[in-house]
Design an enzyme around this catalytic site. Structure first.
Site, PDB file in Angstrom:
ATOM      1  CG  ASP A 138      -0.399  -0.350   2.725  1.00 39.09           C
ATOM      2  OD1 ASP A 138       0.921  -0.272   2.439  1.00 39.09           O
ATOM      3  OD2 ASP A 138      -0.909  -0.437   3.428  1.00 39.09           O
ATOM      4  CG  HIS A 175      -5.944  -1.976   8.957  1.00 37.33           C
ATOM      5  ND1 HIS A 175      -5.936  -0.913   9.462  1.00 37.33           N
ATOM      6  CD2 HIS A 175      -4.289  -2.083   8.716  1.00 37.33           C
ATOM      7  CE1 HIS A 175      -4.663  -0.321   9.533  1.00 37.33           C
ATOM      8  NE2 HIS A 175      -3.854  -1.098   9.293  1.00 37.33           N
ATOM      9  CG  ASN A 232      -8.783  -1.491  11.884  1.00 35.13           C
ATOM     10  OD1 ASN A 232      -8.014  -1.947  11.317  1.00 35.13           O
ATOM     11  ND2 ASN A 232      -9.285  -0.263  11.169  1.00 35.13           N
ATOM     12  CD  GLU A 259      -8.434   1.292   7.723  1.00 40.46           C
ATOM     13  OE1 GLU A 259      -8.602   0.153   8.553  1.00 40.46           O
ATOM     14  OE2 GLU A 259      -8.219   2.405   7.906  1.00 40.46           O
TER      15      GLU A 259
HETATM   16  C1  GLP Z   1      -0.587   0.555   8.756  1.00 37.03           C
HETATM   17  C2  GLP Z   1      -0.106  -0.325   7.316  1.00 37.03           C
HETATM   18  C3  GLP Z   1      -0.244  -1.958   7.563  1.00 37.03           C
HETATM   19  C4  GLP Z   1       0.370  -2.352   8.791  1.00 37.03           C
HETATM   20  C5  GLP Z   1      -0.492  -1.513   9.960  1.00 37.03           C
HETATM   21  C6  GLP Z   1       0.214  -1.694  11.491  1.00 37.03           C
HETATM   22  O1  GLP Z   1      -1.692   0.880   8.645  1.00 37.03           O
HETATM   23  N1  GLP Z   1      -0.782   0.189   6.182  1.00 37.03           N
HETATM   24  O2  GLP Z   1       0.178  -2.605   6.577  1.00 37.03           O
HETATM   25  O3  GLP Z   1       0.186  -3.548   9.090  1.00 37.03           O
HETATM   26  O4  GLP Z   1       0.001  -0.214   9.747  1.00 37.03           O
HETATM   27  O5  GLP Z   1       1.398  -1.190  11.677  1.00 37.03           O
HETATM   28  P1  GLP Z   1       2.260  -1.542  12.979  1.00 37.03           P
HETATM   29  O6  GLP Z   1       3.117  -2.524  12.554  1.00 37.03           O
HETATM   30  O7  GLP Z   1       3.275  -0.024  12.931  1.00 37.03           O
HETATM   31  O8  GLP Z   1       1.499  -1.694  14.227  1.00 37.03           O
END
Ligand code: GLP
Length: 263
Positions: free
Chosen positions: A67, A138, A136, A143
């Site tokens: 993404d 995702h 959440n 989402e």
């Molecule tokens: C972002 C990314 C996700 C990732 C998530 C969790 O929203 N788009 O791909 O998994 O954050 O991030 P973290 O690893 O910092 O908790």
């Protein structure tokens, strides 16, 4: 799903890195699906170390990131392209022309989404996809309410995700509320999927992913449909699972079987 519960985040990163190291040793021209967020950073450090130790090379590798923020150029320090350069690509022997991140600065983002799908297809599909998970549930920026068969598209971020990611932005700095993300269907097309989760903040999302219903309300639950999905999580992220003793037992049996078969 294979559920691997390890004692802490360092063990999760090491286990995850080993999966990718083995993949690259088996197939030098692998197509890797990569992720951002804080969780994969230590895994990338493991890959950088293995590359420096000449255990693996990236010179035939192609990568696709999950993404990107819509509206940020790749040179923007908060863009995921910038993150990937900093955390991995600048430190390994990869050809940057073979590293793909959804174009957050595309003039026509809708056309760019189809273009990204076409590039993945032209590369022969993703061999192994790395994932983190949002609080959440995702994956990528899919989402809750994302279609379980969705493809790469523009997605609006939830307030919870914007708040979670605000820590990376300066006070008053523009923070995008839209993204381009691979769809859940795109992710499910990867031959293998490896999801990492650490810390108590992820415990509810992991519970819903593993023991909840298959539902768009928890996008990661779609991994229940995948034939080769591995969840590598620490004790804190596993803390709300009802059956964690059983998952540990399965993993111990798996290890014994693999050892017996010399795999
Ligand atoms: C972002 C990314 C996700 C990732 C998530 C969790 O929203 N788009 O791909 O998994 O954050 O991030 P973290 O690893 O910092 O908790």
């Amino acid at each position: 799903m294979q559920i691997v519960i390890l004692k802490d985040s360092a063990s999760v990163a090491e286990y995850g890195a080993n999966i990718f190291i083995k993949q690259l040793q088996k197939k030098a021209d692998s197509v890797l699906g990569l992720a951002t967020g804080s969780t994969p950073v230590s895994l990338y450090q493991g890959l950088i170390a293995a590359n420096k130790a000449k255990q693996i090379s990236f010179n035939q590798v192609t990568t696709f990131n999950l993404d990107e923020y819509l509206g940020l150029e790749g040179t923007h320090p908060q863009s995921y392209r910038y993150f990937m350069n900093e955390q991995l690509f600048d430190h390994v022997d990869i050809d940057k022309a073979q590293t793909f991140v959804p174009p957050g600065d595309a003039e026509n983002p809708i056309a760019a989404c189809q273009g990204y799908e076409d590039q993945i297809k032209a590369a022969g599909g993703i061999d192994i996809q790395l994932l983190g998970i949002g609080r959440n549930g995702h994956i990528g920026f899919n989402e809750p309410s994302s279609g379980l068969m969705s493809r790469t598209r523009v997605k609006t971020l939830t307030k919870a995700t914007i708040d979670d990611n605000a820590r990376f932005f300066e006070a008053g700095e523009y923070q995008p509320h839209l993204s381009i993300t691979m769809g859940i269907g795109t992710i499910l097309d990867a031959k293998k999927v490896v999801l990492l989760a650490t810390g108590e903040a992820k415990a509810d999302a992991i519970k819903a992913t593993v023991e909840g219903a298959l539902t768009a309300a928890c996008p990661a639950s779609a991994l229940q449909l995948h034939q080769d999905a591995v969840l590598v999580i620490d004790e804190a992220a596993a803390s709300k699972l009802t059956d964690s003793d059983f998952y540990k037992h399965i993993e111990a049996e798996n290890q014994k079987l693999m050892a017996r078969l010399g795999l």
